[in-house]
Design a protein around this motif. Structure first.
Motif, PDB file in Angstrom:
ATOM      1  N   ALA A   1      41.688  18.969  45.113  1.00 46.52           N
ATOM      2  CA  ALA A   1      41.964  20.300  45.649  1.00 46.52           C
ATOM      3  C   ALA A   1      41.655  21.395  44.636  1.00 46.52           C
ATOM      4  O   ALA A   1      41.277  22.512  45.009  1.00 46.52           O
ATOM      5  N   LEU A   2      41.796  21.075  43.339  1.00 45.23           N
ATOM      6  CA  LEU A   2      41.508  22.075  42.314  1.00 45.23           C
ATOM      7  C   LEU A   2      40.055  22.516  42.371  1.00 45.23           C
ATOM      8  O   LEU A   2      39.745  23.706  42.182  1.00 45.23           O
ATOM      9  N   ALA A   3      39.140  21.577  42.650  1.00 42.84           N
ATOM     10  CA  ALA A   3      37.735  21.942  42.777  1.00 42.84           C
ATOM     11  C   ALA A   3      37.520  22.813  44.007  1.00 42.84           C
ATOM     12  O   ALA A   3      36.694  23.751  43.988  1.00 42.84           O
TER      13      ALA A   3
ATOM     14  N   GLU B   1      36.849  28.424  46.356  1.00 46.37           N
ATOM     15  CA  GLU B   1      37.391  29.545  47.069  1.00 46.37           C
ATOM     16  C   GLU B   1      37.775  30.705  46.166  1.00 46.37           C
ATOM     17  O   GLU B   1      38.314  31.716  46.634  1.00 46.37           O
ATOM     18  N   SER B   2      37.530  30.561  44.872  1.00 46.23           N
ATOM     19  CA  SER B   2      37.740  31.674  43.938  1.00 46.23           C
ATOM     20  C   SER B   2      36.405  32.339  43.575  1.00 46.23           C
ATOM     21  O   SER B   2      36.352  33.179  42.687  1.00 46.23           O
TER      22      SER B   2
ATOM     23  N   VAL C   1      40.806  38.835  44.869  1.00 46.56           N
ATOM     24  CA  VAL C   1      41.347  38.330  43.607  1.00 46.56           C
ATOM     25  C   VAL C   1      40.637  37.042  43.236  1.00 46.56           C
ATOM     26  O   VAL C   1      40.555  36.119  44.032  1.00 46.56           O
ATOM     27  N   ILE C   2      40.097  37.007  42.012  1.00 44.20           N
ATOM     28  CA  ILE C   2      39.410  35.808  41.530  1.00 44.20           C
ATOM     29  C   ILE C   2      40.169  35.315  40.313  1.00 44.20           C
ATOM     30  O   ILE C   2      40.457  36.075  39.404  1.00 44.20           O
TER      31      ILE C   2
ATOM     32  N   ALA D   1      32.517  36.857  45.371  1.00 43.65           N
ATOM     33  CA  ALA D   1      33.928  37.026  45.688  1.00 43.65           C
ATOM     34  C   ALA D   1      34.133  37.197  47.192  1.00 43.65           C
ATOM     35  O   ALA D   1      35.047  36.617  47.780  1.00 43.65           O
ATOM     36  N   ASN D   2      33.287  37.986  47.820  1.00 41.85           N
ATOM     37  CA  ASN D   2      33.422  38.213  49.252  1.00 41.85           C
ATOM     38  C   ASN D   2      33.041  36.967  50.060  1.00 41.85           C
ATOM     39  O   ASN D   2      33.622  36.701  51.107  1.00 41.85           O
TER      40      ASN D   2
END
Length: 422
Positions: free
Chosen positions: A408-410, A415-416, A13-14, A31-32
């Protein structure tokens, strides 16, 4: 949201805000790569075989992905795993040193900056007095941009690559990063992101502007005691009161970026006048100006307050010494917070509600009244007292939780699937 199928019927999930979603095979690989990064962060240290077993990716794919992440200096090997039969497996952990993510908080009386490395460790933490209550929008914009420039210069001098920079403001923010209104700063329709982009000379990393309570919720969801909780609320105290809401594992912003404006929840129509023009709003009882007026009435003779930090310290000291005026004021504020918490609890059924900002510093005197009021009001108390007891907690991430949430948002973006170029 875009989903990418992978082997064994599982999904990657992205998600992102204000960015295009990956759609081609290259982005499936990104994504992986992100799946591997997330797994290593939450299961560090771990082996390649561990990653394959838990993610459903085959071993050859994991080996290729790990090799690329090592080349990008996002992962590092820490040595062989012990207590294994056969050939020792190398363990993997996040590589902290080369990167940093930045969050900047704009408060009514201060600016704060936090930078963290890839592991979440703080590598920079600054706080500056800032007359936000009296500064013009133009002056405030310049001050924020100047601080962002100094932070970026410091990190660059330390040979760290910046992954992203997020500015937190106490107000409503559009998806494009414009501040619709921030009443405690006197801002309206301020397009802050272009000013930051100019000062930082159009950097290759993402610049974002977000609501402060939302970012406090991001920080708690990522690294607080309730990390990973699918349903979480942060009540952020300051000059105003805001709520950051995580529901189903996702941050709730609302259609116009107005979600969480709990400070103007009307608790008593006959209560004190709020700056919004109504009576009995939560902010009129528990906002920092209201708390100072009630707990430290002698300060009113000194004129307008532009820096609340000394008053907060004094309030803590007097409550700690058992001063009856301060104790009564905090008990009343706690009772009103408990009323608001009971409403939020019944509406959203969170696993936990966290008190952040100034509420965290005052929690020893607020929480008893909050919990007592909540037990008398919230439906969850009648249905499951074990859930209600201890459901409201003080943040352990203060000071600097809001700015840390911006950083943390960055990391969440990384991680997305939005990885830095090589």
């Amino acid at each position: 949201m875009m989903r990418f199928p992978k082997n064994q019927g599982r999904w990657v999930v992205i998600e992102g805000r204000g960015t295009g979603q990956p759609t081609d095979l290259t982005d499936v690989r990104s994504a992986n790569l992100a799946v591997v990064l997330r797994h290593v962060r939450t299961h560090t240290p771990c082996s390649r075989a561990d990653i394959a077993a838990h993610t459903g990716l085959n071993k050859a794919t994991v080996s290729s992905l790990v090799t690329e992440l090592l080349d990008r200096r996002l992962l590092r090997e820490t040595g062989p795993a012990g207590n294994r039969i056969g050939r020792p497996a190398s363990l993997l952990t996040l590589q902290g040193r080369p990167f940093a993510a930045v969050g900047i908080e704009v408060g009514a009386d201060h600016l704060a900056a936090v930078a963290v490395d890839l592991t979440g460790e703080r590598v920079l933490s600054w706080r500056r007095a800032f007359p936000g209550l009296g500064a013009s929008a133009g002056r405030a914009e310049s001050a924020v941009a100047a601080l962002a420039g100094r932070v970026a210069a410091k990190l660059t001098a330390d040979r760290r690559r910046i992954l992203g920079l997020t500015v937190a403001v106490p107000g409503a923010v559009t998806a494009e990063g414009a501040v619709r209104f921030a009443p405690h700063l006197g801002w309206s329709d301020l397009d802050l992101r272009p000013a930051l982009t100019r000062v930082l000379r159009h950097p290759d990393y993402e610049i974002a502007v977000e609501n402060d309570a939302d970012l406090a919720a991001v920080a708690e969801h990522r690294s607080g005691p309730q990390a990973g909780a699918p349903d979480l609320i942060v009540l952020l105290g300051g000059a105003g009161v805001g709520a950051g809401v995580i529901a189903g594992g996702r941050l709730v912003r609302g259609d116009r970026g107005l979600a969480g404006q709990v400070g103007h929840l009307q608790l008593d129509p006959a209560g004190p006048l709020c700056r919004c023009g109504r009576h009995g709003c939560l902010e009129a009882y528990a906002g920092l100006p209201a708390l100072v007026r009630a707990a430290l009435p002698d300060t009113l003779a000194d004129g307008p307050i532009t820096d609340y930090a000394p008053e907060l310290d004094r309030m803590v000291a007097q409550a700690g010494a058992g001063d009856p005026v301060a104790m009564r004021a905090l008990a009343e504020a706690g009772r009103r917070l408990g009323h608001a918490v009971s409403v939020l609890s019944d509406l959203l059924d969170p696993r936990a509600i966290v008190l952040g900002g100034t509420f965290a510093a005052l929690a020893p005197w607020l929480l008893p009244a909050v919990e007592a009021e909540m037990k008398g009001r919230a439906l969850v108390s009648a249905a499951d007292s074990s859930t209600a007891d201890g459901q409201v907690r003080a943040s352990t991430l203060e000071p600097g939780a809001v700015a840390a949430g911006g950083a943390a948002l960055a990391l969440e973006r990384l991680e997305s699937g939005y990885l830095p170029g090589k």
